[in-house]
Design an enzyme around this catalytic site. Structure first.
Site, PDB file in Angstrom:
ATOM      1  N   GLU A 171      69.465 -90.385 -69.855  1.00  0.00           N
ATOM      2  CA  GLU A 171      68.988 -89.129 -70.431  1.00  0.00           C
ATOM      3  C   GLU A 171      70.204 -88.241 -70.625  1.00  0.00           C
ATOM      4  OE1 GLU A 171      65.945 -85.436 -69.544  1.00  0.00           O
ATOM      5  OE2 GLU A 171      67.342 -86.129 -68.032  1.00  0.00           O
ATOM      6  N   HIS A 229      57.719 -85.851 -70.159  1.00  0.00           N
ATOM      7  CA  HIS A 229      57.140 -84.871 -69.226  1.00  0.00           C
ATOM      8  C   HIS A 229      57.831 -83.505 -69.304  1.00  0.00           C
ATOM      9  CE1 HIS A 229      60.669 -86.551 -67.482  1.00  0.00           C
ATOM     10  NE2 HIS A 229      60.708 -85.573 -66.604  1.00  0.00           N
TER      11      HIS A 229
HETATM   12  O1  TEU Z   1      65.519 -83.156 -67.413  1.00  0.00           O
HETATM   13  C1  TEU Z   1      66.722 -82.601 -67.817  1.00  0.00           C
HETATM   14  C2  TEU Z   1      66.651 -81.482 -68.674  1.00  0.00           C
HETATM   15  O2  TEU Z   1      67.663 -81.196 -69.265  1.00  0.00           O
HETATM   16  C3  TEU Z   1      65.363 -80.741 -68.820  1.00  0.00           C
HETATM   17  O3  TEU Z   1      64.803 -80.448 -67.600  1.00  0.00           O
HETATM   18  C4  TEU Z   1      65.648 -79.503 -69.521  1.00  0.00           C
HETATM   19  O4  TEU Z   1      66.629 -78.786 -68.839  1.00  0.00           O
HETATM   20  C5  TEU Z   1      64.457 -78.649 -69.594  1.00  0.00           C
HETATM   21  O5  TEU Z   1      63.444 -79.335 -70.247  1.00  0.00           O
HETATM   22  C6  TEU Z   1      64.878 -77.433 -70.330  1.00  0.00           C
HETATM   23  O6  TEU Z   1      63.826 -76.809 -70.879  1.00  0.00           O
HETATM   24  C7  TEU Z   1      65.512 -84.027 -66.362  1.00  0.00           C
HETATM   25  C8  TEU Z   1      64.088 -84.375 -66.013  1.00  0.00           C
HETATM   26  O7  TEU Z   1      63.497 -85.038 -67.088  1.00  0.00           O
HETATM   27  C9  TEU Z   1      63.365 -83.117 -65.633  1.00  0.00           C
HETATM   28  O8  TEU Z   1      62.005 -83.320 -65.421  1.00  0.00           O
HETATM   29  C10 TEU Z   1      64.048 -82.571 -64.405  1.00  0.00           C
HETATM   30  O9  TEU Z   1      63.497 -81.318 -64.098  1.00  0.00           O
HETATM   31  C11 TEU Z   1      65.549 -82.395 -64.610  1.00  0.00           C
HETATM   32  O10 TEU Z   1      66.160 -83.518 -65.211  1.00  0.00           O
HETATM   33  C12 TEU Z   1      66.249 -82.204 -63.297  1.00  0.00           C
HETATM   34  O11 TEU Z   1      66.252 -83.380 -62.565  1.00  0.00           O
END
Ligand code: TEU
Length: 549
Positions: A248, A322
């Protein structure tokens, strides 16, 4: 590396998928109970978001122990059963590895707090005075990215919640621990890994204030990121041809993705990038209300399609997860053309070059939660921003309007299995409300309807297996500047496929550069087509896939 080009991956958010014991939280046995449903859909692999022991400040992305199952979700035996049962149906499991940070409840952080130097080196601690953070960086969830610990007289970095402390990848012991965790799960028969925000793990040598932004330019695709991924690959999954990996990539650049997901397989199988999901933001600011820019959406998706292909690199293709609102609410029509628009959007993504991901409920056209009261929200990011927006001077009503569009809770409401109580998700009190529209949007109804969104996804998955041109062909954008049609051509060893989608609810005609009569329609969300020569008349949200050999 495993064959991942003709496969489709399904994302499960266990907390909201299926509750087997009536405690209101989904669990692993719930997932096992739905394997036949997933096999019928035709997916090859399930990505499960974190179910490890966690205080759940960020729904499991705050991991307190990487090698165990949180009792809330079941036991290790439940997981082993899920692995076995999935395998019987030809489905592999992909786990979510949150290696940028740990929960502050993780034993490593606790030992750091207790003063153990070894574990302080696992995190990013900086000396300093309590009134001045080491840098002005901002947390992704709002507020400062540093927290001061009076007992230690030090600050620690947390790019996300204050309970998610960033790990120090500079420390070889940390890298060795993390590699070991991957080996542990591989030995259990796990066939894939999704690496959470993995392009943020390499921090700069010098920590300085960002006078242009929130700090991300200093740690995004950081200085040693490729070295770290290569090392991890060599030490663990790289030697195993059965493993699929996806990174990601937060605010990444395409140049870096050529390397993350290159054909040489030295780093990862593929990448998630998010630029196409910022077309309803202002720059990087998502807490705003602006209409989605269709021109920009096409431009971004096409440039990633062409750019990555030119370098032999591989994309994950997706609309939903999500963290994102539901796509039918976002770019489609929840009302009159709910079914047509959900199918069209699926079609745009699934016929592209890349591995498609389906997020639970997307295949039945689930819509945004659109909660109108703050006590319905659960996500830490939404709760923070509801406050921050009002501190900035917005009215409560405006803050709600923005949350209803952008909150991550939009996609976290429980999976709608039936029209019954709580959509068949739980017999207890769900941890987050079930969308009322489960009365007509639910899996049971869709399985019975040949024309359902579910069956359209099923056909798209089957199509990718049947026509090599989808998995292996080149992609050429068509009529890029067209204000309402999303069209492209795929080509592979003399086979050609045209994908023509009307992105809006108004009829349009579209002129192709080639004679369409030579093509055969292999999939569409309408039965009758209006094709004459090289011209096609498209009904609202119509999607057509044409093929010729
Ligand atoms: O997401 C990373 C991320 O960049 C998003 O959370 C983003 O910052 C957010 O949608 C901004 O609006 C990952 C996971 O998918 C997320 O669920 C976690 O909260 C995050 O990392 C931290 O581990």
């Amino acid at each position: 590396m495993a064959e991942f080009k003709n496969k489709v991956i399904y994302q499960i958010y266990p907390k909201s998928f299926c509750d087997s014991n009536g405690d209101g939280l989904g669990d692993l046995r719930g997932v096992t109970s739905k394997l036949d449903y997933l096999a019928e859909l035709g997916v090859s692999c399930l990505w499960l978001t974190p179910f490890f022991p966690s205080p759940q400040r960020d729904n499991g992305y705050d991991v307190a122990d990487y090698r165990a199952v949180d009792p809330r979700f079941g036991t290790m035996a439940d997981l082993e059963e899920l692995i076995r049962e999935a395998d019987k149906r030809g489905i592999g499991l992909m786990l979510d590895m949150v290696f940028n940070h740990t929960s502050t409840e993780h034993a490593w952080f606790q030992r750091a707090l207790a003063g153990e130097k070894k574990y302080q080196d696992y995190y990013i601690f900086k000396e300093g005075s309590p009134d001045k953070a080491p840098t002005n960086w901002v947390s992704k969830f709002g507020g400062p990215a540093w927290e001061y610990l009076p007992a230690l007289g030090k600050w620690y970095l947390h790019l996300f919640d204050v309970s998610q402390a960033d790990l120090n990848w500079e420390n070889p012991e940390v890298r060795a621990e993390l590699a070991d965790i991957l080996r542990f799960w591989k030995a259990k028969g796990i066939q894939g890994f999704r690496f959470d925000v993995v392009n943020l793990i390499s921090k700069p040598a010098v920590y300085e204030d960002d006078h242009q932004g929130d700090g991300r330019r200093f740690y995004t695709d950081g200085p040693k990121i490729h070295q770290y991924l290569k090392e991890l690959n060599e030490a663990t999954f790289g030697r195993d041809p059965g493993i699929i990996t996806v990174g990601e990539m937060s605010s990444t650049s395409m140049e870096n993705c050529f390397r993350y997901a290159g054909a040489d397989g030295q780093e990862l199988s593929m990448v998630f990038s998010f630029h196409h999901l910022k077309v309803d933001f202002v720059g990087n600011e998502k807490w705003v209300l602006v209409p989605a820019d269709f021109g920009k959406l096409k431009e971004i998706l096409f440039s990633w399609q062409e750019g990555m292909a030119a370098h032999g690199a591989w994309n994950a293709v997706f609309w939903c997860n999500h963290d994102q609102p539901r796509v039918v609410s976002r770019f489609g029509d929840e009302g009159e053309y709910w079914k047509e628009s959900a199918k069209m959007l699926a079609n745009v993504i699934h016929a592209m070059r890349g591995t498609p991901y389906i997020y639970q409920g997307e295949e039945i056209g689930m819509t945004n939660a659109g909660f109108g009261s703050i006590d319905q929200y659960r996500d830490v990011e939404s709760l923070n921003h509801f406050r921050i927006l009002q501190e900035k001077g917005l009215t409560e009503e405006n803050a709600y309007q923005i949350l209803q569009i952008h909150s991550r809770d939009n996609s976290r409401t429980p999976m709608q299995w039936t029209s019954g109580e709580n959509g068949g998700f739980t017999t207890g009190e769900p941890w987050i409300e079930v969308n009322k529209n489960c009365s007509y949007i639910n899996a049971e109804a869709e399985l019975q309807d040949d024309d359902s969104i579910f069956h359209y996804y099923q056909k798209l998955i089957a199509l990718r297996k049947e026509y090599d041109v989808i998995a292996y062909g080149e992609l050429k954008p068509l009529d890029e500047k067209n204000p309402s049609v999303f069209a492209y051509e795929r080509e592979y060893q003399g086979e050609k496929m045209l994908v023509i989608c009307n992105f809006y609810g108004k009829e349009v005609t579209w002129d192709s550069e080639t004679e369409l009569g030579e093509y055969q329609c292999v999939l569409s969300n309408y039965e009758v087509h209006n094709i004459e020569g090289s011209r096609i008349g498209l009904k609202p949200y119509e999607a057509v896939v044409l093929y010729k050999k």
